[in-house]
Write a protein that holds these residues in place. Structure first.
Motif, PDB file in Angstrom:
ATOM      1  N   GLN A 180       0.842  -1.188   0.000  1.00  0.00           N
ATOM      2  CA  GLN A 180       0.000   0.000   0.000  1.00  0.00           C
ATOM      3  C   GLN A 180       0.881   1.243   0.000  1.00  0.00           C
ATOM      4  O   GLN A 180       1.689   1.440   0.898  1.00  0.00           O
ATOM      5  N   SER A 181       0.746   2.081  -1.008  1.00  0.00           N
ATOM      6  CA  SER A 181       1.568   3.286  -1.085  1.00  0.00           C
ATOM      7  C   SER A 181       1.102   4.308  -0.048  1.00  0.00           C
ATOM      8  O   SER A 181      -0.077   4.392   0.270  1.00  0.00           O
ATOM      9  N   GLY A 182       2.048   5.039   0.475  1.00  0.00           N
ATOM     10  CA  GLY A 182       1.707   6.133   1.378  1.00  0.00           C
ATOM     11  C   GLY A 182       1.681   5.789   2.847  1.00  0.00           C
ATOM     12  O   GLY A 182       1.555   6.677   3.677  1.00  0.00           O
ATOM     13  N   ILE A 183       1.798   4.524   3.199  1.00  0.00           N
ATOM     14  CA  ILE A 183       1.776   4.178   4.618  1.00  0.00           C
ATOM     15  C   ILE A 183       3.150   3.682   5.052  1.00  0.00           C
ATOM     16  O   ILE A 183       3.725   2.787   4.444  1.00  0.00           O
ATOM     17  N   ASP A 184       3.686   4.313   6.087  1.00  0.00           N
ATOM     18  CA  ASP A 184       5.004   3.954   6.601  1.00  0.00           C
ATOM     19  C   ASP A 184       4.930   3.364   7.998  1.00  0.00           C
ATOM     20  O   ASP A 184       5.726   2.507   8.361  1.00  0.00           O
ATOM     21  N   ALA A 185       3.990   3.853   8.790  1.00  0.00           N
ATOM     22  CA  ALA A 185       3.832   3.345  10.152  1.00  0.00           C
ATOM     23  C   ALA A 185       2.457   3.721  10.660  1.00  0.00           C
ATOM     24  O   ALA A 185       1.837   4.669  10.177  1.00  0.00           O
ATOM     25  N   LEU A 186       1.975   2.972  11.625  1.00  0.00           N
ATOM     26  CA  LEU A 186       0.751   3.334  12.308  1.00  0.00           C
ATOM     27  C   LEU A 186       0.840   2.829  13.731  1.00  0.00           C
ATOM     28  O   LEU A 186       1.555   1.867  14.028  1.00  0.00           O
ATOM     29  N   SER A 187       0.165   3.508  14.621  1.00  0.00           N
ATOM     30  CA  SER A 187       0.256   3.152  16.029  1.00  0.00           C
ATOM     31  C   SER A 187      -1.126   2.880  16.591  1.00  0.00           C
ATOM     32  O   SER A 187      -2.123   3.418  16.124  1.00  0.00           O
ATOM     33  N   VAL A 188      -1.143   2.032  17.601  1.00  0.00           N
ATOM     34  CA  VAL A 188      -2.384   1.637  18.248  1.00  0.00           C
ATOM     35  C   VAL A 188      -2.196   1.762  19.756  1.00  0.00           C
ATOM     36  O   VAL A 188      -1.189   1.317  20.295  1.00  0.00           O
ATOM     37  N   LEU A 189      -3.147   2.385  20.407  1.00  0.00           N
ATOM     38  CA  LEU A 189      -3.128   2.493  21.867  1.00  0.00           C
ATOM     39  C   LEU A 189      -4.462   1.982  22.365  1.00  0.00           C
ATOM     40  O   LEU A 189      -5.514   2.528  22.038  1.00  0.00           O
ATOM     41  N   TYR A 190      -4.416   0.883  23.132  1.00  0.00           N
ATOM     42  CA  TYR A 190      -5.647   0.233  23.566  1.00  0.00           C
ATOM     43  C   TYR A 190      -5.446  -0.358  24.950  1.00  0.00           C
ATOM     44  O   TYR A 190      -4.621  -1.248  25.134  1.00  0.00           O
ATOM     45  N   ASP A 191      -6.196   0.165  25.936  1.00  0.00           N
ATOM     46  CA  ASP A 191      -6.013  -0.243  27.327  1.00  0.00           C
ATOM     47  C   ASP A 191      -4.544  -0.057  27.708  1.00  0.00           C
ATOM     48  O   ASP A 191      -4.007   1.027  27.576  1.00  0.00           O
ATOM     49  N   ASP A 192      -3.875  -1.142  28.164  1.00  0.00           N
ATOM     50  CA  ASP A 192      -2.464  -1.021  28.546  1.00  0.00           C
ATOM     51  C   ASP A 192      -1.547  -1.570  27.474  1.00  0.00           C
ATOM     52  O   ASP A 192      -0.413  -1.969  27.737  1.00  0.00           O
ATOM     53  N   MET A 193      -2.028  -1.563  26.224  1.00  0.00           N
ATOM     54  CA  MET A 193      -1.275  -2.118  25.100  1.00  0.00           C
ATOM     55  C   MET A 193      -0.944  -1.010  24.119  1.00  0.00           C
ATOM     56  O   MET A 193      -1.833  -0.282  23.671  1.00  0.00           O
ATOM     57  N   ALA A 194       0.331  -0.859  23.794  1.00  0.00           N
ATOM     58  CA  ALA A 194       0.761   0.103  22.779  1.00  0.00           C
ATOM     59  C   ALA A 194       1.527  -0.661  21.709  1.00  0.00           C
ATOM     60  O   ALA A 194       2.515  -1.330  21.998  1.00  0.00           O
ATOM     61  N   LEU A 195       1.033  -0.590  20.488  1.00  0.00           N
ATOM     62  CA  LEU A 195       1.640  -1.300  19.371  1.00  0.00           C
ATOM     63  C   LEU A 195       1.964  -0.311  18.267  1.00  0.00           C
ATOM     64  O   LEU A 195       1.132   0.532  17.924  1.00  0.00           O
ATOM     65  N   MET A 196       3.177  -0.386  17.736  1.00  0.00           N
ATOM     66  CA  MET A 196       3.533   0.427  16.587  1.00  0.00           C
ATOM     67  C   MET A 196       3.899  -0.494  15.435  1.00  0.00           C
ATOM     68  O   MET A 196       4.854  -1.270  15.517  1.00  0.00           O
ATOM     69  N   MET A 197       3.116  -0.414  14.383  1.00  0.00           N
ATOM     70  CA  MET A 197       3.375  -1.209  13.188  1.00  0.00           C
ATOM     71  C   MET A 197       4.204  -0.378  12.219  1.00  0.00           C
ATOM     72  O   MET A 197       3.856   0.764  11.912  1.00  0.00           O
ATOM     73  N   ILE A 198       5.319  -0.958  11.777  1.00  0.00           N
ATOM     74  CA  ILE A 198       6.290  -0.234  10.958  1.00  0.00           C
ATOM     75  C   ILE A 198       6.453  -0.965   9.629  1.00  0.00           C
ATOM     76  O   ILE A 198       6.688  -2.179   9.617  1.00  0.00           O
ATOM     77  N   ARG A 199       6.315  -0.241   8.559  1.00  0.00           N
ATOM     78  CA  ARG A 199       6.457  -0.869   7.250  1.00  0.00           C
ATOM     79  C   ARG A 199       7.874  -1.379   7.051  1.00  0.00           C
ATOM     80  O   ARG A 199       8.844  -0.653   7.266  1.00  0.00           O
ATOM     81  N   ASP A 200       7.989  -2.625   6.660  1.00  0.00           N
ATOM     82  CA  ASP A 200       9.290  -3.250   6.417  1.00  0.00           C
ATOM     83  C   ASP A 200       9.737  -2.880   5.002  1.00  0.00           C
ATOM     84  O   ASP A 200       9.395  -3.527   4.026  1.00  0.00           O
ATOM     85  N   ARG A 201      10.508  -1.818   4.910  1.00  0.00           N
ATOM     86  CA  ARG A 201      10.908  -1.278   3.619  1.00  0.00           C
ATOM     87  C   ARG A 201      12.235  -1.878   3.157  1.00  0.00           C
ATOM     88  O   ARG A 201      13.072  -2.261   3.967  1.00  0.00           O
ATOM     89  N   ASP A 202      12.418  -1.903   1.848  1.00  0.00           N
ATOM     90  CA  ASP A 202      13.665  -2.408   1.266  1.00  0.00           C
ATOM     91  C   ASP A 202      14.711  -1.311   1.124  1.00  0.00           C
ATOM     92  O   ASP A 202      15.853  -1.587   0.746  1.00  0.00           O
ATOM     93  N   ARG A 203      14.318  -0.080   1.418  1.00  0.00           N
ATOM     94  CA  ARG A 203      15.228   1.059   1.336  1.00  0.00           C
ATOM     95  C   ARG A 203      14.650   2.194   2.181  1.00  0.00           C
ATOM     96  O   ARG A 203      13.671   2.011   2.879  1.00  0.00           O
ATOM     97  N   ALA A 204      15.327   3.343   2.138  1.00  0.00           N
ATOM     98  CA  ALA A 204      14.855   4.547   2.854  1.00  0.00           C
ATOM     99  C   ALA A 204      14.709   4.310   4.355  1.00  0.00           C
ATOM    100  O   ALA A 204      13.646   4.537   4.930  1.00  0.00           O
ATOM    101  N   VAL A 205      15.787   3.855   4.982  1.00  0.00           N
ATOM    102  CA  VAL A 205      15.800   3.683   6.440  1.00  0.00           C
ATOM    103  C   VAL A 205      15.515   5.010   7.135  1.00  0.00           C
ATOM    104  O   VAL A 205      14.858   5.066   8.174  1.00  0.00           O
TER     105      VAL A 205
END
Length: 386
Positions: A180-205
């Motif tokens: 999906q173009s345009g998405i690099d990361a998204l975060s979720v905060l729910y109760d006592d759970m914090a999750l950050m999903m990070i796009r596994d890119r082949d470049r552009a660290v």
């Protein structure tokens, strides 16, 4: 007895559950109908309680909504579904596929931590905007960034070790593949759970590092965006801009920037050379550093003029994307990714706590892919998930 027949025995109002879960991710009745292959009237009837979905449609519904069958049947339904903030284009905020994927990962991470009895204590400081801070928002953003950086490890942070500094404050980093173009990361905060999903890119660290800092800004500055609708009186706030400014201060603190600037006499160098040297020190994007120099009035060169200079230095003569305009790009191999989620699943499977189908469900992969993966695990139990 079928799934829907069991509802009468438990007195569960599945119509209310479907509507609640659908609205929690901003999905319309038409979108849900299209996703499961029915017309809108069918969804209307489900939600009004006129008809009940058969087991096949119910499975399609929960998959589309990113929840689980238990969310439909549990007597203790959460009154608050998780919300998401995106480091992405606004149109993706209502993309049901992306949100469903995020919710599935969230549910899986919660479940696997419970199975393995392994939880991370959340330690995210939250610095929501106070009336006093409104008078000097930049100082508020800088102070928040400094406080969080100290909790993450202080000035000794290596930003290429992003997984470590996130876990230091109780955030679960999870790298995922997406076309999906345009998405690099998204975060979720729910109760006592914090999750950050990070796009596994082949470049552009560099872009990955900034995206993580940006999402961290959302978690610290805008906790209300994850659980409630924003206050109507704050409609003039630019949350994305605030997260960007936070990210800049977090990655390139003012005091440290000035110290290096003066110590290395960078004011004597052309801006391009000065930025390259700063990049070698801070390990972040050339363009993030340029924005910080501009904020601190350490350069007067314009963005357009610097683009021209960078293209000249890199020998680029045609129109190109920004990822190609990053001098001395950081190598992907140097980025330390977190495999905690995968390792927990691996350990649970090896210890016969979950099945192959559960592995497929948690990783969101096909069953044949999960069979191949778990086969390798069984053949080499010393192999850890990567």
């Amino acid at each position: 007895m079928g799934i829907t027949e069991e509802l009468d025995d438990t007195n569960i109002d599945i119509s209310r559950r479907i509507k609640f879960q659908r609205e929690s991710i901003g999905l319309t009745q038409i979108q849900l109908a299209r996703a499961i292959g029915v017309n809108r009237n069918t969804i209307v009837n489900y939600e009004n309680g006129r008809t009940e979905p058969n087991s096949k449609d119910l499975v399609k519904i929960v998959n589309t909504l990113g929840c689980s069958i238990m969310d439909m049947f549990s007597e203790k339904q959460s009154e608050q579904a998780p919300k998401f903030a995106f480091r992405a284009h606004k149109k993706l905020k209502s993309d049901p596929k992306i949100i469903a994927m995020a919710r599935k990962y969230l549910n899986s991470y919660i479940e696997i931590e419970e199975i393995r009895n392994s939880k991370i204590q959340i330690k995210i400081p939250q610095c929501d905007l106070s009336p006093e801070a409104k008078e000097n928002p930049d100082r508020w953003l800088e102070n928040a960034a400094c406080e969080v950086k100290e909790k993450c490890g202080g000035e000794g942070i290596n930003y290429q070790n992003i997984s470590k500094f996130l876990e230091n404050i109780g955030i679960r980093p999870l790298f995922f593949k997406s076309n999906q173009s345009g998405i690099d990361a998204l975060s979720v905060l729910y109760d006592d759970m914090a999750l950050m999903m990070i796009r596994d890119r082949d470049r552009a660290v560099e872009r990955t590092i900034f995206s993580v800092a940006h999402e961290l800004g959302h978690l610290v500055l805008h906790p209300h965006l994850f659980t409630n609708k924003p206050d109507d009186t704050e409609n003039d706030r630019d949350y994305e801009k605030e997260a960007d400014i936070f990210a800049g201060y977090f990655l390139v603190p003012r005091n440290e920037l000035y110290r290096i600037w003066q110590q290395e006499h960078l004011n004597r160098l052309p801006v391009f050379n000065a930025l390259v040297l700063l990049k070698r020190y801070f390990g972040v994007s050339f363009w993030c550093l340029f924005r910080r120099l501009t904020q601190e009035s350490l350069t007067t060169i314009t963005y357009k003029a610097l683009i021209v200079e960078v293209k000249r230095k890199l020998g680029i003569r045609v129109k190109t994307i920004m990822e190609n305009l990053e001098p001395e790009p950081i190598q992907v191999s140097t980025l330390n990714k977190s495999y905690r989620f995968g390792r927990l699943i691996y350990a649970a499977f090896i210890n016969e706590e979950i099945s192959v189908s559960k592995v497929a469900e948690m990783f969101q992969i096909r069953i044949d892919e999960a069979q191949e993966m778990t086969g390798r695990w069984l053949n080499n139990k010393s192999e850890m998930v990567a």
